[in-house]
Enzyme design. Structure first.
Site, mmCIF file in Angstrom:
data_model
loop_
_atom_site.group_PDB
_atom_site.id
_atom_site.type_symbol
_atom_site.label_atom_id
_atom_site.label_comp_id
_atom_site.label_asym_id
_atom_site.label_seq_id
_atom_site.Cartn_x
_atom_site.Cartn_y
_atom_site.Cartn_z
ATOM 1 N N HIS A 296 0.838 -1.204 0.000
ATOM 2 C CA HIS A 296 0.000 0.000 0.000
ATOM 3 C C HIS A 296 0.880 1.263 0.000
ATOM 4 O O HIS A 296 0.707 2.153 -0.839
ATOM 5 C CB HIS A 296 -0.925 -0.033 1.218
ATOM 6 N N GLU A 297 1.810 1.308 0.927
ATOM 7 C CA GLU A 297 2.645 2.517 1.025
ATOM 8 C C GLU A 297 3.507 2.669 -0.224
ATOM 9 O O GLU A 297 3.684 3.773 -0.742
ATOM 10 C CB GLU A 297 3.523 2.503 2.272
#
Ligand code: 0A1
Ligand code: ZN
Length: 854
Positions: A296-297
């Site tokens: 996600h990051e």
């Protein structure tokens, strides 16, 4: 309720561009716990009209000097209040100029973990959403993007910031970030850290150094995070054609962090629980989550950083899309069917819950008081669902074309939801005016289905209706993609999945030329985030559970069967036999994925049963629900004890622990069997397993069984003796005791744990473990005497003075209070009013509490 002081409300409609241009930011930071020096230089260009220069900056900034092009600004032209610094237009040059500030701050005092703070001796930052204004005076808004050059000075061995390293020598490190970015993506880290390192060569040949920085001693637990990072980088190239764009990518794990992790450009900062994992300390669920959050990051580098948000109302532009992308990544790496079911479970447990209560808001809200209160399941999870629907409507090719256009057209921009929808319109020719309501309207649509059958034609008659939500009494019809397939009486699929597009309040769709009446499998794959109401008898549900070819719909049929039994049981009726029979057949189906079987065997939680009762007009009784669920679990165990014992004995995983999907799937089925068997074997298997299991997944499952039976003491002692020094394991130790306590003990257990010296409550993970553990114990939190509410309120008030974000976030434990009985409502209202009347309550918690008791 009376709110003492009206709070400033931000409105989407008030957006105005910033009237200056910022072409570069230079920071020179000398780190010290009590007196960090922040020298800032901003290269600014004024606009045509003379206007005041307003910079954000809180009362905690000690301003030493303020210069324009080297000359001190006349104090008569400078105004300060609690939140801003203003230089009057009269003091500003009409040509480009450099504004230099010298500011002092105290990271050590920063218990709110917003801006620059210390976590166990490591200096680190958290600037989203508005943390940069606690570091220096700045136009702290996402549409002001510029390049950053940063100098860090400290004796600490590792000094990191965004971008590429320029030099590092003698306690000074310089970093240059060539990609313009808003301040919320700024980060710095300084500490005694060690790295697990690797490298990645992008498909155009850029060599990237990768580091996962942890405390000395934790290196052995950082390898999986690194593997996940490399998998993410490869996946984003393969699936979205997105390449990384700097020479280094750094990840740092810190123990004190308000959220999960943060996508700062080239320097992601993580809550250590989402980095560190070893078989003896982390569960399969932890591993899967680490993989997903690392992804996600990393994916934010394109969806969030290269293309950011114009303002915070557009938060779901980056978050919904990035969640959607991390969900796709996990489905590609693991089982797509299992991932979809898990995601829908989360969506219903968190987002439907939010949508049905006083905190409901649209994925793109149009007003807020405190933006940190809007990092919600609606912005994240529903934001992702909306993208899933778009993809379903325009097809995979249309989606790919729209995304390419989005990256081409908006690289370097601070964009809006309108920009996002426009690329889909331009790439596919579709009009998305009605679709946009998914972004602007709150609430979960209720879809009702009635069926008619005549002369070989099956007609599905749908109606849609969205209940009122705060500030939005009436909701026009939305576009709802409804994926439907048909299953013939012999169990074969007679019509494959087709996506019906519902656009009206009522609409009918026919399937013609059918020989015999089929069973419609509706909302396959959960094709829209709606609640489906449909008259269906248990025999038909059991038929779909046995035969549906769509794994989600199959699971859903089982879920509905379980909920039908549980809600009847909770109302005092007799039910459940159909479910018990059907679930036995599925659990014994050796051809089905063990993870899928485990998902089907796990009964809906008490919260979900309460929600179902409330949405069908019955006031939920937490104790009756708890007993109904425990009773049904016991009956399942009795009916299928041989099968469950066999699953428990055979679903072991030979060899060394691996967190991969297949191994985790077997363990999940094994522990689902263990949980049910625990209802009838007195916990004997759990006791043995706890002592011999070589992995945390099985140990935690065993411990939960023991605690539920009130025989967890020796296991707890063992775990404590082994891991007293491991914060992450101790968080689990705190959490599970409250979560799995018999409800009548839950508050007493929470009180006892809260009195321990190692209840380090200022650490967000520890606080969440205990308070979140209680909130997750449905009948315990909702104890009839109000003790769960009172305990929670006391701690929220204490936390608010220290860390408002955490207090506000945890206050959502109360968000369902209006659906309970009058006595509980009184207790809950008292608790909320007590919080509301606390002197000096933060803006964060005030906003949450006042929305909940409005
Ligand atoms: N953007 C991060 C989440 C995040 C949001 C706010 C924070 O502090 C208030 C910290 C992190 C993400 O989506 O992962
Ligand atoms: Zn995110």
């Amino acid at each position: 309720m009376s709110v003492e002081k009206p709070q400033p409300v931000q409105h989407l409609a008030d957006y105005r561009p910033w009237p200056f241009t910022l072409s570069q930011t230079r920071l020179d930071v000398t780190l010290a716990p009590r007196d960090t020096v922040v020298l800032t230089e901003l290269d600014l260009e004024p606009s045509d009209q003379p206007v005041d220069l307003v910079l954000d900056g809180g009362a905690g900034l000690r301003l030493q000097s303020l210069r324009i092009d080297g000359l001190t600004v006349d104090p008569a032209h400078v105004l300060r209040d609690d939140e801003t610094l203003t230089i009057r237009a009269a003091a500003l040059p009409r040509v480009p100029f450099t504004l230099a500030t010298d500011v002092r701050i105290d990271p050590q005092d920063n218990t709110a973990f917003e801006g620059l703070y210390l976590s166990g001796g490591i200096f680190c930052t958290q600037c989203e959403a508005e943390g940069f204004r606690h570091i220096t005076f700045y136009p702290d808004r996402p549409d002001v993007m510029t390049t950053f050059r940063v100098t860090l000075r400290s004796d600490l061995p590792v000094l990191l910031s965004n971008g590429n390293p320029v030099r590092a020598q003698d306690g000074v490190a310089e970093w240059n970030d060539p990609w313009p970015k808003p301040a919320y993506l700024f980060a710095l880290v300084a500490g005694d850290l060690v790295a697990v390192s690797d490298s990645f060569t992008t498909r155009s040949g850029r060599a990237v150094d990768l580091n996962v920085w942890v405390r000395p001693g934790d290196q052995d637990r950082a390898g999986f995070a690194m593997e996940s990072l490399i998998a993410s980088m490869r996946w984003d190239e393969d699936v979205y054609g997105r390449e990384y764009d700097l020479d280094v990518f750094n990840i740092v794990a810190v123990d004190d962090f308000n959220m999960g992790a943060m996508e700062n450009k080239g320097l992601n900062i993580f809550n250590s629980k989402l980095v560190l994992a070893s078989p003896d300390t982390a569960t399969d669920g932890d591993y899967e989550r680490i993989e997903a959050v690392i992804a996600h990051e990393y994916f934010h580098n394109w969806t969030g950083n290269r293309i950011t948000c114009r303002d915070w109302f557009q938060l779901c532009l980056k978050e919904g899309l990035t969640v959607f992308r991390d969900q796709q990544f996990t489905s590609d790496l693991r089982s797509a069917a299992v991932k979809r079911i898990e995601d829908v479970q989360t969506l219903r447990a968190r987002q439907f819950r939010e949508d049905q209560g006083p905190l409901a808001h649209p994925p793109r809200p149009d007003r807020y008081e405190e933006i940190n209160n809007f990092y919600t399941a609606t912005v994240y999870e529903k934001g992702a669902e909306v993208i899933g629907m778009l993809k379903r409507l325009v097809g995979d090719d249309g989606y790919a074309r729209a995304l390419d256009l989005y990256f081409d057209r908006h690289d370097g921009d601070a964009a809006t939801i309108e920009d996002w929808l426009k690329v889909f319109e331009d790439a596919t020719g579709r009009d998305l005016a009605q679709f946009k309501r998914w972004y602007t309207d709150a609430g979960t649509p209720v879809l009702t289905l009635q069926e008619t059958w005549q002369d070989g034609t099956l007609t599905l008659h749908f109606t849609q209706q969205t209940p009122p939500t705060p500030g939005q009494p009436d909701k026009p019809a939305r576009v709802i993609p409804i994926a439907v397939g048909l299953i013939g009486p012999n169990g074969d699929e007679v019509a494959p999945t087709r996506v019906l597009e519902m656009t009206e309040d009522r609409q009918s769709f026919s399937f013609e030329g059918l020989g015999a009446r089929p069973v419609a499998s509706v909302l396959r794959g959960c094709s829209a985030p709606v609640m489906l109401q449909r008259q269906m008898d248990d025999a038909t549900r059991a038929f779909l559970l046995a035969h549906d070819t769509d794994p989600f719909a199959r699971w859903e049929a089982g879920r509905e069967l379980a909920l039908s039994a549980l809600t009847q049981l909770a109302r005092g009726a007799d039910a459940g036999d159909d479910y018990i029979t059907a679930i036995g057949a599925l659990a014994g189906d050796a051809d089905a994925d063990p993870a899928f079987r485990a998902l089907c065997l796990n009964l809906p939680g008490e919260e979900e049963i309460a929600t179902r009762l409330a949405t069908t007009g019955t006031t939920p009784d937490p104790d009756a629900i708890q007993q109904a669920r425990a009773g049904l679990a016991r009956r399942i165990a009795m009916a299928h004890q041989d099968l469950l014992a066999e699953l428990y004995d055979t679903m072991t995983v030979p060899g060394a622990y691996s967190p991969d999907a297949d191994a985790a799937a077997r363990r999940s089925l094994r522990i689902a069997a263990l949980g049910l068997l625990g209802r009838i074997d007195g916990g004997d298997r759990a006791e043995v397993l706890f002592g011999i299991a070589g992995n945390m997944t099985e140990r935690m499952a065993a411990l939960a069984v023991l605690l539920r039976l009130g025989r967890g003491d020796s296991a707890l002692r063992m775990l404590h003796d082994e891991f007293a020094d491991n914060r992450l394991v101790m968080d689990k130790w705190f959490g599970i005791q409250v979560m799995a306590a018999p409800p009548s003990d839950a508050v007493a257990v929470a009180e006892r744990l809260a009195a321990r010296p190692d209840f380090d409550w200022k650490n967000p993970n520890r606080f969440r473990a205990l308070l979140g553990g209680l909130a997750a114990n449905h009948a315990g939190f909702h104890a009839a005497d109000g003790s769960g509410y009172a305990f929670t309120a006391d701690w929220l008030m204490r936390m608010d003075a220290v860390n408002p974000q955490i207090a506000a976030r945890m206050s959502t434990a109360f968000e369902t209070w209006p659906r309970y009985d009058a006595a509980r409502r009184d207790h809950a209202r008292n608790a909320l009013e007590r919080i509301a009347s606390l002197a000096g309550l933060s803006r964060n918690t005030r906003e949450m509490v006042s929305r909940m008791i409005a």
